[in-house]
Write an enzyme that holds these catalytic residues in place. Structure first.
Site, PDB file in Angstrom:
ATOM      1  N   THR A 270       1.458  -0.849   0.203  1.00  0.00           N
ATOM      2  CA  THR A 270      -0.261   0.078  -0.240  1.00  0.00           C
ATOM      3  C   THR A 270       1.163   1.261   0.242  1.00  0.00           C
ATOM      4  OG1 THR A 270      -1.606  -0.977   0.977  1.00  0.00           O
ATOM      5  CG2 THR A 270      -1.291   1.573   1.270  1.00  0.00           C
TER       6      THR A 270
ATOM      7  N   GLN B 238       0.388  -8.719  -5.429  1.00  0.00           N
ATOM      8  CA  GLN B 238       0.430 -10.291  -5.995  1.00  0.00           C
ATOM      9  C   GLN B 238       1.658 -11.281  -6.901  1.00  0.00           C
ATOM     10  OE1 GLN B 238      -1.943 -11.907  -4.626  1.00  0.00           O
ATOM     11  NE2 GLN B 238      -2.943 -10.229  -3.541  1.00  0.00           N
TER      12      GLN B 238
ATOM     13  N   CYS C 196      -8.326  -6.633   2.343  1.00  0.00           N
ATOM     14  CA  CYS C 196      -8.704  -5.553   3.140  1.00  0.00           C
ATOM     15  C   CYS C 196     -10.535  -4.954   2.719  1.00  0.00           C
ATOM     16  CB  CYS C 196      -7.300  -4.906   1.701  1.00  0.00           C
ATOM     17  SG  CYS C 196      -6.408  -5.326   2.018  1.00  0.00           S
TER      18      CYS C 196
END
Length: 390
Positions: A73, A181, A327
């Protein structure tokens, strides 16, 4: 009760080798990497070695192009806010896709609302793919940044990043990819992808939480969005998280070992799981690209049941799964990714994400294939919608 963890897209267990590597840096090797004395200098050497390992894993030419962050993030925020605020004299337009992680979407929305940037959110097709032609058509004289994820966190679709990168190569536009990912799961090379910025996070590939990295190609004009000390060449203020960095380095080593073989084995288990679900449960749809997807990702929509009920019942059987991004797990809204793929609300609500990891076994896959149809039968028996459809 048997326990099966199939939520590796949310986070992965720390490898024992990573834990062992970190421990000395919590006690004996505790120095501040920015200190000038021997405690600090010794630690600094190790930090720079990890920087080289990360650079090698992603094909960066220079380890100084790697900036340590607190995770994916922060790397996304640094890439997006740092580039557009530094280059706003050249334009105010950003291009991204409708299926990005919120770590990309929310910074873009913030820049729209508070700093008058214009953002184009590109659509995707039914497999979750961005069309490079759509990227080309969205470019204006004001475009300064394109941010498209390498692989989607919910449906696993791998985007044509190299093709988009090639199209952008002769344009004065920065290109960022969220590879959180993908790194550790598939080969990633920043030169082959032709990206200027890339985000990664250690806890997605058996490293510790709270540590990640941002690749910033040499020559990229960028400013920090956090201010304080001069760490990380002035781009990321705050004392270096040395234990986390050491853990990232060991996780990188482990991820790079026999990556192709591991990829093949996880893909085999993934395909067995997909086939078994389709063979044993009716009215199931595989979400995401059928083949061009992450080796560990299974995402299906199971009609006539709610995803949350499915997750709770699987949990009672000892199976940890997800209905989408961890999330957004507190939200009752259907996945923005599935809706962008034109999947109807009622079907998107019945989505199930199963993500395999380094330690997933065939026995565990067999257990899920035994229990999942039972759970679905039980829930459908209580569903008035299913009974009506029958």
């Amino acid at each position: 009760m048997k326990k099966v963890y199939l939520d590796n897209a949310a986070t992965t267990p720390v490898a024992s080798e990573v834990k062992e590597a970190i421990e000395p840096y919590l006690t004996k090797k505790f120095g501040n990497a920015s200190s000038v004395h021997s405690f600090g200098r010794d630690v600094r050497k190790e930090v720079e070695l990890v920087r080289e390992k990360v650079a090698d894993l992603i094909g960066a030419d220079d380890s100084q192009e790697v900036i340590f962050t607190s995770g994916g993030t922060e790397a996304d925020n640094l890439s997006i806010k740092g580039v557009v605020m530094k280059n706003r004299d050249k334009g105010n337009h950003i291009i991204t896709s409708a299926i990005e992680h919120h770590a990309v979407l929310h910074p873009c929305e913030y820049l729209e609302e508070y700093h008058d940037f214009d953002v184009t959110y590109l659509p995707v097709d039914e497999d979750g793919l961005v069309d490079p032609d759509d990227v080309a058509e969205a470019i204006t004289d004001e475009t300064i940044l394109v941010s498209i994820m390498l692989a989607n966190n919910e449906v696993g679709t791998i985007q044509p990043i190299a093709e988009i990168g090639e199209m952008l190569e002769d344009k004065d536009i920065y290109f960022h990819t969220d590879a959180v990912q993908a790194v550790g799961s598939i080969p990633v090379d920043v030169d082959e992808l032709k990206v200027d910025l890339l985000s990664l996070s250690a806890h997605k590939f058996n490293g510790p939480k709270g540590i990640g990295a941002c690749y910033i190609r040499k020559g990229t004009k960028i400013i920090p969005f956090m201010h304080g000390g001069a760490q990380e060449r002035g781009l990321r203020a705050s004392t270096e998280n040395v234990p986390g960095i050491i853990g990232l380095g060991k996780a990188v080593e482990l991820a790079a070992e026999n990556l192709e073989e591991k990829q093949k084995e996880i893909t085999r288990l993934r395909d067995k799981l997909i086939s078994g679900i389709k063979d044993n449960i009716d009215e199931v749809t595989l979400n995401g690209h059928p083949t061009n997807r992450l080796p560990n990702n299974v995402n299906v929509s199971i009609r006539y049941i709610e995803g949350e009920s499915l997750l709770l019942n699987l949990d009672l059987e000892g199976i940890a799964a997800s209905s989408g991004s961890a999330c957004t797990s507190g939200s009752l809204d259907p996945s923005h990714v599935l809706l962008a793929m034109d999947i109807p609300h009622e079907i998107a609500h019945g989505s199930l994400r199963l993500t395999l990891g380094k330690y997933t076994t065939e026995e565990e896959i067999d257990y899920v294939l035994e229990k999942l149809p039972e759970v679905v039968d039980r829930l459908r028996a209580m569903s008035p919608i299913y009974n009506k459809a029958e």
